[in-house]
Design an enzyme around this catalytic site. Structure first.
Site, short mmCIF file in Angstrom:
data_model
loop_
_atom_site.label_atom_id
_atom_site.label_comp_id
_atom_site.label_asym_id
_atom_site.label_seq_id
_atom_site.Cartn_x
_atom_site.Cartn_y
_atom_site.Cartn_z
N LYS A 17 0.83 -1.20 0.00
CA LYS A 17 0.00 0.00 0.00
C LYS A 17 0.87 1.25 0.00
O LYS A 17 0.63 2.19 -0.77
CB LYS A 17 -0.91 -0.01 1.22
N ASN A 18 1.88 1.26 0.85
CA ASN A 18 2.68 2.47 1.03
C ASN A 18 3.71 2.69 -0.08
O ASN A 18 4.37 3.72 -0.10
CB ASN A 18 3.35 2.46 2.40
N ARG A 46 -4.52 10.40 3.11
CA ARG A 46 -3.31 11.17 3.35
C ARG A 46 -2.38 11.14 2.14
O ARG A 46 -1.68 12.11 1.85
CB ARG A 46 -2.59 10.62 4.58
N CYS A 99 -5.94 8.16 8.35
CA CYS A 99 -6.28 7.63 9.66
C CYS A 99 -5.99 8.64 10.76
O CYS A 99 -5.01 9.38 10.71
CB CYS A 99 -5.49 6.34 9.93
N ARG A 158 -0.63 14.95 12.29
CA ARG A 158 0.20 14.54 11.17
C ARG A 158 0.35 15.71 10.21
O ARG A 158 -0.17 15.69 9.10
CB ARG A 158 -0.42 13.31 10.47
N PRO A 159 1.04 16.75 10.63
CA PRO A 159 1.17 17.94 9.79
C PRO A 159 2.04 17.65 8.57
O PRO A 159 2.79 16.67 8.53
CB PRO A 159 1.85 18.95 10.72
N ILE A 160 1.95 18.54 7.57
CA ILE A 160 2.80 18.41 6.39
C ILE A 160 3.85 19.52 6.37
O ILE A 160 4.29 19.94 5.32
CB ILE A 160 1.97 18.38 5.09
N ASP A 161 4.24 19.97 7.57
CA ASP A 161 5.22 21.05 7.65
C ASP A 161 6.55 20.68 7.02
O ASP A 161 7.20 21.51 6.37
CB ASP A 161 5.43 21.47 9.11
N ASP A 185 3.61 0.70 12.22
CA ASP A 185 2.38 0.12 11.68
C ASP A 185 2.15 -1.31 12.17
O ASP A 185 1.01 -1.79 12.19
CB ASP A 185 2.42 0.13 10.15
N ARG A 239 -8.95 0.09 3.66
CA ARG A 239 -7.98 1.08 3.20
C ARG A 239 -6.62 0.45 2.91
O ARG A 239 -5.80 1.05 2.20
CB ARG A 239 -7.80 2.19 4.23
#
Length: 415
Positions: free
Chosen positions: A22-23, A92, A116, A121-124, A302, A394
């Site tokens: 998946k990833n 995400r 999830c 879970r920022p995207i900074d 995970d 998912r």
């Protein structure tokens, strides 16, 4: 909302094959639009996150054909579009289109990604590295907009390792006219899989230990065929299931990617037979041990909720530490309802092994929590009902049929 009814404590036996990762699949789908022609991706799992990625391709006028886990993508008539729809907000991995669209159109406007709920879970990091590469960024509450006028020659050091930000930086560098060096990068197998795909389509990315060097002036091909690596977390799930419930052979496994998972199990009395591309797992009551989730090659975060079912039934006591995401112990709250003895304190969970779990009505809160609760239900006495089980769709291709083929007694209910 969907629920899964499980009649537990059955002996499960048989074989199951692991699907593509998946990833890996999600970022490689986003990367495939860099090719202004046809890309054939093999071993793409049929999961809801992939379906949402395909809906995003629809928005960009990218044609595709998906059948039997083979995905053919044709980006020859791609058109730019702001990505602000629900399919973007649901997952995400939609943020991978940031890097790809910047490389193709030098601009992107995209909704804040979903996914999830396992903590902040920022995207900074994504924004910071892409700004250093040369983008101007305008961030609002619900979306982010970026433009690149000119690439910078840069050496960028990630302040913390991030799979998503590392991959997005690689995608944003695909058409760079300057050399870009990334240090303190994530080196998970899925990241390396994306690099292998990018190199196959014409990028020039070199790895030197914990550093990626992106060379300029890439020549992207107009067609490509690529096979995704097996999903190591799905493999870990079925291996754990075998150790809990019976005798299961897990095929299509990359054993190297699972070293940090299987090594402590073997050391602590797990009955595992490890082959070149398979692992046989037989019912075992393992000795308790401590783990700390960490970036690859450490123990994967995970896999922690999945392994916790086995630890909850182990002999002895131990400590699990996971500070990758601050809400990773939600599954443990549900396991306690089923009879586990787990004391949660922020980033640490202390457990004492019990002899059995009992069926209960529980609720999944994310993908890996759903997998954990399915395992618990299959090993528990009596009946377990798992609400919001759609999370499992998912990330696990054909999981219900796989479980039934192994002898599980389950019933999917749509409310």
């Amino acid at each position: 909302m969907k629920s899964l009814e499980i009649k537990g404590n059955n002996f499960l036996k048989g074989e199951v094959s692991v699907n593509g990762s998946k990833n890996s699949a999600l970022p490689i789908i986003a990367a495939s639009i860099l090719v202004r022609g046809k890309v054939l991706l093999k071993q793409i799992p049929n999961i809801s996150d992939v379906i949402d990625m395909l809906k995003i391709l629809d928005c960009l006028n990218v044609k595709y054909h998906y059948h039997d886990n083979n995905l053919e993508i044709d980006s020859s008539k791609i058109e730019y579009c702001d990505l602000l729809g629900d399919e973007v907000k649901r997952i995400r991995a939609s943020y991978y289109f940031i890097g790809s669209l910047l490389s193709i159109f030098n601009k992107v406007k995209i909704s804040t990604p979903g996914g999830c709920k396992i903590g902040e879970r920022p995207i900074d990091l994504h924004i910071d590295v892409i700004e250093k590469i040369g983008a101007n960024c305008k961030q609002e509450v619900n979306n982010v907009e970026m433009k690149i006028n000119e690439y910078n020659k840069v050496i960028y050091h990630f302040k913390r390792k991030s799979v998503g930000a590392t991959i997005n930086a690689l995608l944003a560098s695909a058409n760079s006219t300057k050399r870009i060096i990334l240090t303190n990068v994530a080196i998970e197998p899925e990241v390396i899989d994306v690099i292998n795909f990018l190199n196959k389509i014409g990028c020039k990315i070199k790895r030197v230990r914990n550093k990626f060097i992106c060379l300029p002036n890439n020549k992207i091909v107009d067609q490509c065929e690529y096979k995704i690596i097996p999903d190591r977390i799905e493999a870990a799930t079925y291996i754990t299931l075998g150790l809990l419930t019976g005798d299961i052979k897990v095929n299509n496994v990359n054993v190297k990617h699972l070293k940090s998972f299987i090594k402590p199990l073997i050391k602590n009395n797990a009955n595992l037979v490890v082959g070149d591309s398979y692992i046989i797992a037989k019912k075992s009551r393992i000795r308790s041990f401590n783990i700390k989730a960490a970036e690859y090659p450490g123990f994967p975060t995970d896999a922690q909720p999945i392994l916790f079912v086995l630890l909850a039934l182990s002999e002895g006591n131990g400590i699990v530490v996971d500070n990758i995401f601050e809400s990773r112990f939600k599954a443990c709250i549900m396991l306690n309802k089923m009879g586990a003895s787990i004391d949660i304190n922020k980033e640490e969970a202390r457990y004492e092994g019990v002899r059995e779990l009992n069926g209960y009505e529980v609720e999944a809160s994310d993908l890996r929590c759903a997998a954990s609760l399915i395992l618990a239900g299959l090993v528990a006495n009596g009946k377990t009902v798992i609400n919001r089980i759609e999370y499992i769709e998912r990330g696990y291709n054909n999981i219900y049929n796989n479980l039934i083929s192994l002898g599980a007694s389950i019933n999917l209910v749509t409310n």
